[in-house]
Design a protein around this motif. Structure first.
Motif, PDB file in Angstrom:
ATOM      1  N   GLU A  10       0.825  -1.206   0.000  1.00  0.00           N
ATOM      2  CA  GLU A  10       0.000   0.000   0.000  1.00  0.00           C
ATOM      3  C   GLU A  10       0.860   1.257   0.000  1.00  0.00           C
ATOM      4  O   GLU A  10       0.353   2.358  -0.181  1.00  0.00           O
ATOM      5  N   GLY A  11       2.138   1.108   0.220  1.00  0.00           N
ATOM      6  CA  GLY A  11       3.092   2.204   0.216  1.00  0.00           C
ATOM      7  C   GLY A  11       4.479   1.604   0.316  1.00  0.00           C
ATOM      8  O   GLY A  11       4.630   0.420   0.640  1.00  0.00           O
ATOM      9  N   PHE A  12       5.489   2.408   0.035  1.00  0.00           N
ATOM     10  CA  PHE A  12       6.845   1.876  -0.018  1.00  0.00           C
ATOM     11  C   PHE A  12       7.824   2.825   0.642  1.00  0.00           C
ATOM     12  O   PHE A  12       7.672   4.044   0.555  1.00  0.00           O
ATOM     13  N   ILE A  13       8.820   2.268   1.317  1.00  0.00           N
ATOM     14  CA  ILE A  13       9.938   3.023   1.859  1.00  0.00           C
ATOM     15  C   ILE A  13      11.174   2.538   1.117  1.00  0.00           C
ATOM     16  O   ILE A  13      11.477   1.345   1.125  1.00  0.00           O
ATOM     17  N   ILE A  14      11.847   3.462   0.475  1.00  0.00           N
ATOM     18  CA  ILE A  14      13.093   3.133  -0.224  1.00  0.00           C
ATOM     19  C   ILE A  14      14.223   3.735   0.588  1.00  0.00           C
ATOM     20  O   ILE A  14      14.277   4.944   0.810  1.00  0.00           O
ATOM     21  N   CYS A  15      15.117   2.905   1.049  1.00  0.00           N
ATOM     22  CA  CYS A  15      16.226   3.325   1.896  1.00  0.00           C
ATOM     23  C   CYS A  15      17.535   3.233   1.105  1.00  0.00           C
ATOM     24  O   CYS A  15      17.776   2.235   0.426  1.00  0.00           O
ATOM     25  N   TYR A  16      18.342   4.279   1.200  1.00  0.00           N
ATOM     26  CA  TYR A  16      19.653   4.270   0.557  1.00  0.00           C
ATOM     27  C   TYR A  16      20.698   4.689   1.574  1.00  0.00           C
ATOM     28  O   TYR A  16      20.387   5.275   2.612  1.00  0.00           O
ATOM     29  N   SER A  17      21.938   4.402   1.298  1.00  0.00           N
ATOM     30  CA  SER A  17      23.037   4.777   2.179  1.00  0.00           C
ATOM     31  C   SER A  17      23.628   6.100   1.704  1.00  0.00           C
ATOM     32  O   SER A  17      23.976   6.238   0.517  1.00  0.00           O
ATOM     33  N   ILE A  18      23.789   7.059   2.616  1.00  0.00           N
ATOM     34  CA  ILE A  18      24.401   8.330   2.222  1.00  0.00           C
ATOM     35  C   ILE A  18      25.892   8.166   1.950  1.00  0.00           C
ATOM     36  O   ILE A  18      26.524   9.052   1.398  1.00  0.00           O
ATOM     37  N   THR A  19      26.445   7.009   2.317  1.00  0.00           N
ATOM     38  CA  THR A  19      27.868   6.755   2.096  1.00  0.00           C
ATOM     39  C   THR A  19      28.127   5.976   0.809  1.00  0.00           C
ATOM     40  O   THR A  19      29.265   5.605   0.533  1.00  0.00           O
ATOM     41  N   ASP A  20      27.074   5.724   0.034  1.00  0.00           N
ATOM     42  CA  ASP A  20      27.204   4.928  -1.190  1.00  0.00           C
ATOM     43  C   ASP A  20      26.367   5.558  -2.301  1.00  0.00           C
ATOM     44  O   ASP A  20      25.156   5.380  -2.353  1.00  0.00           O
ATOM     45  N   GLU A  29      15.704   3.368 -10.139  1.00  0.00           N
ATOM     46  CA  GLU A  29      15.304   2.072 -10.689  1.00  0.00           C
ATOM     47  C   GLU A  29      14.190   1.432  -9.849  1.00  0.00           C
ATOM     48  O   GLU A  29      13.245   0.873 -10.398  1.00  0.00           O
ATOM     49  N   PHE A  30      14.301   1.517  -8.529  1.00  0.00           N
ATOM     50  CA  PHE A  30      13.265   0.948  -7.669  1.00  0.00           C
ATOM     51  C   PHE A  30      11.935   1.670  -7.854  1.00  0.00           C
ATOM     52  O   PHE A  30      10.882   1.038  -7.908  1.00  0.00           O
ATOM     53  N   LYS A  31      11.979   3.009  -7.933  1.00  0.00           N
ATOM     54  CA  LYS A  31      10.739   3.756  -8.145  1.00  0.00           C
ATOM     55  C   LYS A  31      10.097   3.364  -9.472  1.00  0.00           C
ATOM     56  O   LYS A  31       8.895   3.149  -9.546  1.00  0.00           O
ATOM     57  N   GLN A  32      10.882   3.258 -10.528  1.00  0.00           N
ATOM     58  CA  GLN A  32      10.348   2.884 -11.837  1.00  0.00           C
ATOM     59  C   GLN A  32       9.754   1.484 -11.797  1.00  0.00           C
ATOM     60  O   GLN A  32       8.705   1.225 -12.388  1.00  0.00           O
ATOM     61  N   LEU A  33      10.400   0.569 -11.087  1.00  0.00           N
ATOM     62  CA  LEU A  33       9.882  -0.792 -10.962  1.00  0.00           C
ATOM     63  C   LEU A  33       8.550  -0.792 -10.226  1.00  0.00           C
ATOM     64  O   LEU A  33       7.593  -1.458 -10.641  1.00  0.00           O
ATOM     65  N   ILE A  34       8.457  -0.029  -9.149  1.00  0.00           N
ATOM     66  CA  ILE A  34       7.202   0.053  -8.400  1.00  0.00           C
ATOM     67  C   ILE A  34       6.099   0.580  -9.304  1.00  0.00           C
ATOM     68  O   ILE A  34       5.000   0.022  -9.358  1.00  0.00           O
ATOM     69  N   TYR A  35       6.350   1.672 -10.018  1.00  0.00           N
ATOM     70  CA  TYR A  35       5.338   2.267 -10.891  1.00  0.00           C
ATOM     71  C   TYR A  35       4.944   1.318 -12.021  1.00  0.00           C
ATOM     72  O   TYR A  35       3.792   1.229 -12.404  1.00  0.00           O
ATOM     73  N   VAL A  45       5.413   6.825  -1.664  1.00  0.00           N
ATOM     74  CA  VAL A  45       6.806   6.382  -1.632  1.00  0.00           C
ATOM     75  C   VAL A  45       7.572   7.354  -0.739  1.00  0.00           C
ATOM     76  O   VAL A  45       7.505   8.562  -0.939  1.00  0.00           O
ATOM     77  N   VAL A  46       8.284   6.819   0.238  1.00  0.00           N
ATOM     78  CA  VAL A  46       9.104   7.623   1.141  1.00  0.00           C
ATOM     79  C   VAL A  46      10.563   7.262   0.894  1.00  0.00           C
ATOM     80  O   VAL A  46      10.915   6.080   0.836  1.00  0.00           O
ATOM     81  N   LEU A  47      11.395   8.274   0.749  1.00  0.00           N
ATOM     82  CA  LEU A  47      12.822   8.077   0.530  1.00  0.00           C
ATOM     83  C   LEU A  47      13.563   8.356   1.831  1.00  0.00           C
ATOM     84  O   LEU A  47      13.375   9.415   2.444  1.00  0.00           O
ATOM     85  N   VAL A  48      14.403   7.411   2.261  1.00  0.00           N
ATOM     86  CA  VAL A  48      15.110   7.525   3.536  1.00  0.00           C
ATOM     87  C   VAL A  48      16.614   7.386   3.302  1.00  0.00           C
ATOM     88  O   VAL A  48      17.058   6.404   2.712  1.00  0.00           O
ATOM     89  N   GLY A  49      17.361   8.380   3.769  1.00  0.00           N
ATOM     90  CA  GLY A  49      18.819   8.307   3.732  1.00  0.00           C
ATOM     91  C   GLY A  49      19.318   7.698   5.037  1.00  0.00           C
ATOM     92  O   GLY A  49      19.026   8.204   6.115  1.00  0.00           O
ATOM     93  N   ASN A  50      20.045   6.623   4.941  1.00  0.00           N
ATOM     94  CA  ASN A  50      20.533   5.885   6.100  1.00  0.00           C
ATOM     95  C   ASN A  50      22.014   6.196   6.329  1.00  0.00           C
ATOM     96  O   ASN A  50      22.702   6.651   5.432  1.00  0.00           O
ATOM     97  N   LYS A  51      22.491   5.905   7.522  1.00  0.00           N
ATOM     98  CA  LYS A  51      23.889   6.067   7.937  1.00  0.00           C
ATOM     99  C   LYS A  51      24.285   7.533   8.113  1.00  0.00           C
ATOM    100  O   LYS A  51      25.414   7.927   7.854  1.00  0.00           O
ATOM    101  N   SER A  52      23.357   8.347   8.582  1.00  0.00           N
ATOM    102  CA  SER A  52      23.647   9.765   8.777  1.00  0.00           C
ATOM    103  C   SER A  52      24.711   9.992   9.857  1.00  0.00           C
ATOM    104  O   SER A  52      25.292  11.066   9.937  1.00  0.00           O
TER     105      SER A  52
END
Length: 66
Positions: A10-20, A29-35, A45-52
């Motif tokens: 029903e919704g998506f959280i996409i997490c990425y590393s700020i160090t990568d 690519e993930f957003k396009q796949l979801i759509y 869709v919520v975008l989350v930067g990890n490893k702050s």
């Protein structure tokens, strides 16, 4: 299998590393796949930067795109 989860979500959280930077670029690519799987852009869709805590290793800029 991943497509099946995306169809039911029903919704998506996409997490990425700020160090990568590559992990951040894969967000597109993930957003396009979801759509593509959902056949709509009307899905939360919520975008989350990890490893702050590793700001000295940051590779993804904090600036907003123009």
């Amino acid at each position: 299998m991943r497509d099946q989860y995306m169809r039911g979500g029903e919704g998506f959280i996409i997490c990425y590393s700020i160090t990568d930077r590559r992990s951040f670029q894969e967000v597109i690519e993930f957003k396009q796949l979801i759509y593509r799987v959902r056949h709509t852009y009307d899905i939360p869709v919520v975008l989350v930067g990890n490893k702050s805590d590793l700001c000295t290793l940051r590779q993804v800029n904090t600036a907003h795109p123009a």
